[in-house]
Design a protein around this motif. Structure first.
Motif, PDB file in Angstrom:
ATOM      1  N   ALA A   1       0.831  -1.205   0.000  1.00  0.00           N
ATOM      2  CA  ALA A   1       0.000   0.000   0.000  1.00  0.00           C
ATOM      3  C   ALA A   1       0.865   1.254   0.000  1.00  0.00           C
ATOM      4  CB  ALA A   1      -0.935  -0.015   1.206  1.00  0.00           C
ATOM      5  N   LEU A   2       1.947   1.234   0.764  1.00  0.00           N
ATOM      6  CA  LEU A   2       2.844   2.398   0.797  1.00  0.00           C
ATOM      7  C   LEU A   2       3.552   2.587  -0.544  1.00  0.00           C
ATOM      8  CD1 LEU A   2       4.358   2.085   4.381  1.00  0.00           C
ATOM      9  CD2 LEU A   2       2.763   3.833   3.545  1.00  0.00           C
ATOM     10  N   GLY A   3       3.869   1.492  -1.216  1.00  0.00           N
ATOM     11  CA  GLY A   3       4.468   1.591  -2.552  1.00  0.00           C
ATOM     12  C   GLY A   3       3.496   2.247  -3.533  1.00  0.00           C
ATOM     13  N   GLN A   4       2.223   1.864  -3.448  1.00  0.00           N
ATOM     14  CA  GLN A   4       1.207   2.485  -4.307  1.00  0.00           C
ATOM     15  C   GLN A   4       1.037   3.961  -3.948  1.00  0.00           C
ATOM     16  OE1 GLN A   4      -0.162   1.148  -6.934  1.00  0.00           O
ATOM     17  NE2 GLN A   4      -1.360   2.970  -7.373  1.00  0.00           N
ATOM     18  N   ALA A   5       1.051   4.279  -2.660  1.00  0.00           N
ATOM     19  CA  ALA A   5       0.934   5.673  -2.225  1.00  0.00           C
ATOM     20  C   ALA A   5       2.122   6.495  -2.737  1.00  0.00           C
ATOM     21  CB  ALA A   5       0.856   5.753  -0.702  1.00  0.00           C
ATOM     22  N   ALA A   6       3.306   5.902  -2.759  1.00  0.00           N
ATOM     23  CA  ALA A   6       4.486   6.612  -3.269  1.00  0.00           C
ATOM     24  C   ALA A   6       4.309   6.948  -4.748  1.00  0.00           C
ATOM     25  CB  ALA A   6       5.739   5.773  -3.060  1.00  0.00           C
ATOM     26  N   LYS A   7       3.768   6.001  -5.521  1.00  0.00           N
ATOM     27  CA  LYS A   7       3.532   6.263  -6.948  1.00  0.00           C
ATOM     28  C   LYS A   7       2.508   7.375  -7.136  1.00  0.00           C
ATOM     29  CE  LYS A   7       4.560   1.546  -8.425  1.00  0.00           C
ATOM     30  NZ  LYS A   7       4.001   0.298  -8.958  1.00  0.00           N
TER      31      LYS A   7
ATOM     32  N   GLU B   1      -7.584   8.844  -4.172  1.00  0.00           N
ATOM     33  CA  GLU B   1      -6.911   7.539  -4.134  1.00  0.00           C
ATOM     34  C   GLU B   1      -6.056   7.412  -2.872  1.00  0.00           C
ATOM     35  OE1 GLU B   1      -5.619   3.741  -5.256  1.00  0.00           O
ATOM     36  OE2 GLU B   1      -7.282   4.936  -5.992  1.00  0.00           O
ATOM     37  N   LEU B   2      -5.372   8.488  -2.488  1.00  0.00           N
ATOM     38  CA  LEU B   2      -4.584   8.467  -1.250  1.00  0.00           C
ATOM     39  C   LEU B   2      -5.473   8.223  -0.030  1.00  0.00           C
ATOM     40  CD1 LEU B   2      -1.852  11.265  -1.435  1.00  0.00           C
ATOM     41  CD2 LEU B   2      -1.546   8.804  -1.249  1.00  0.00           C
ATOM     42  N   GLN B   3      -6.637   8.856  -0.027  1.00  0.00           N
ATOM     43  CA  GLN B   3      -7.564   8.652   1.091  1.00  0.00           C
ATOM     44  C   GLN B   3      -8.034   7.195   1.156  1.00  0.00           C
ATOM     45  OE1 GLN B   3      -8.431  10.606   3.696  1.00  0.00           O
ATOM     46  NE2 GLN B   3      -6.822  11.923   2.873  1.00  0.00           N
ATOM     47  N   SER B   4      -8.266   6.589  -0.013  1.00  0.00           N
ATOM     48  CA  SER B   4      -8.696   5.187   0.002  1.00  0.00           C
ATOM     49  C   SER B   4      -7.561   4.270   0.462  1.00  0.00           C
ATOM     50  CB  SER B   4      -9.223   4.765  -1.366  1.00  0.00           C
ATOM     51  OG  SER B   4      -8.192   4.705  -2.311  1.00  0.00           O
ATOM     52  N   ILE B   5      -6.330   4.604   0.119  1.00  0.00           N
ATOM     53  CA  ILE B   5      -5.179   3.822   0.607  1.00  0.00           C
ATOM     54  C   ILE B   5      -5.077   3.958   2.122  1.00  0.00           C
ATOM     55  CG2 ILE B   5      -2.644   3.681   0.610  1.00  0.00           C
ATOM     56  CD1 ILE B   5      -2.746   4.401  -2.386  1.00  0.00           C
ATOM     57  N   LYS B   6      -5.325   5.148   2.622  1.00  0.00           N
ATOM     58  CA  LYS B   6      -5.269   5.385   4.068  1.00  0.00           C
ATOM     59  C   LYS B   6      -6.289   4.514   4.803  1.00  0.00           C
ATOM     60  CE  LYS B   6      -5.943   9.026   7.483  1.00  0.00           C
ATOM     61  NZ  LYS B   6      -6.365  10.417   7.679  1.00  0.00           N
ATOM     62  N   GLY B   7      -7.399   4.210   4.161  1.00  0.00           N
ATOM     63  CA  GLY B   7      -8.443   3.412   4.799  1.00  0.00           C
ATOM     64  C   GLY B   7      -8.348   1.918   4.545  1.00  0.00           C
ATOM     65  N   LEU B   8      -7.270   1.448   3.928  1.00  0.00           N
ATOM     66  CA  LEU B   8      -7.143   0.017   3.634  1.00  0.00           C
ATOM     67  C   LEU B   8      -7.095  -0.813   4.908  1.00  0.00           C
ATOM     68  CD1 LEU B   8      -4.602  -0.147   0.673  1.00  0.00           C
ATOM     69  CD2 LEU B   8      -7.048  -0.605   0.626  1.00  0.00           C
ATOM     70  N   GLU B   9      -7.696  -2.006   4.832  1.00  0.00           N
ATOM     71  CA  GLU B   9      -7.741  -2.902   5.983  1.00  0.00           C
ATOM     72  C   GLU B   9      -7.287  -4.306   5.584  1.00  0.00           C
ATOM     73  OE1 GLU B   9     -11.738  -2.858   7.431  1.00  0.00           O
ATOM     74  OE2 GLU B   9     -11.463  -0.947   8.462  1.00  0.00           O
TER      75      GLU B   9
ATOM     76  N   ASN C   1      -7.177  -1.752  10.300  1.00  0.00           N
ATOM     77  CA  ASN C   1      -6.699  -0.679   9.438  1.00  0.00           C
ATOM     78  C   ASN C   1      -5.186  -0.750   9.372  1.00  0.00           C
ATOM     79  OD1 ASN C   1      -5.749   2.083   8.681  1.00  0.00           O
ATOM     80  ND2 ASN C   1      -7.947   2.373   8.476  1.00  0.00           N
ATOM     81  N   LEU C   2      -4.645  -0.590   8.162  1.00  0.00           N
ATOM     82  CA  LEU C   2      -3.203  -0.722   7.975  1.00  0.00           C
ATOM     83  C   LEU C   2      -2.409   0.470   8.508  1.00  0.00           C
ATOM     84  CD1 LEU C   2      -3.098  -2.201   4.369  1.00  0.00           C
ATOM     85  CD2 LEU C   2      -2.714  -3.396   6.513  1.00  0.00           C
ATOM     86  N   PHE C   3      -3.057   1.632   8.639  1.00  0.00           N
ATOM     87  CA  PHE C   3      -2.277   2.829   8.956  1.00  0.00           C
ATOM     88  C   PHE C   3      -2.776   3.605  10.165  1.00  0.00           C
ATOM     89  CE2 PHE C   3      -1.900   2.083   4.359  1.00  0.00           C
ATOM     90  CZ  PHE C   3      -0.562   1.755   4.344  1.00  0.00           C
TER      91      PHE C   3
END
Length: 147
Positions: A79-85, A120-128, A133-135
């Motif tokens: 998820a962090l790799g996707q957020a970096a992109k 998209e960043l907000q949806s990554i922040k909410g990933l579970e 929750n991952l973050f």
């Protein structure tokens, strides 16, 4: 010749079989040179076998917990790799919008994409992962288990 069976003869036969088993067990102990053949024959040995079994169960559970933690960390990493992109693309869009040769239509398109990437960043922040929750840090007190 007729064989008559009654409770006394059955009882004697049963006791004879049990005695033969005990003799066989004692003989086996003598021939092996061991005090006891099974941990159940010795209270101390039984206690040790129970302790070892409990330790093995604990190690197994610890291994399962570590495997779960590895999965959780690998999911976070992805998820962090996707957020970096996403952030790199947002940075590129911000740089492109500063270019004086770009038109207002270009800037509007960049802004639109930028806002979609922010979502998209907000949806990554909410990933579970398994309802965790991952973050967000409040996962530590999930469940009300007490020992």
């Amino acid at each position: 010749m007729t064989v008559q069976l009654n409770s006394t003869s059955l009882s004697l036969a049963f006791n004879g079989i049990q005695a033969a088993k005990e003799v066989e067990k004692s003989t086996a102990k003598l021939t092996t040179g061991k005090k006891h053949l099974h941990a159940g024959d010795d209270v101390g040995g039984f206690k040790q076998s129970v302790r070892i079994a409990n330790e093995q169960n604990l190690h197994s559970l610890t291994l399962q917990n570590l495997q779960g933690l590895i999965s959780y960390s690998q999911t976070q990493d992805g998820a962090l790799g996707q957020a970096a992109k996403v952030l790199q693309r947002m940075n590129s869009l911000a740089e492109l919008s500063l270019d004086v040769t770009k038109t207002d239509n270009d800037r509007n398109a960049y802004n639109h994409e930028f806002l979609e990437l922010a979502d998209e960043l907000q949806s990554i922040k909410g990933l579970e992962l398994n309802d965790l929750n991952l973050f967000i840090k409040n996962n530590a007190h999930r469940g009300n288990m007490s020992f």
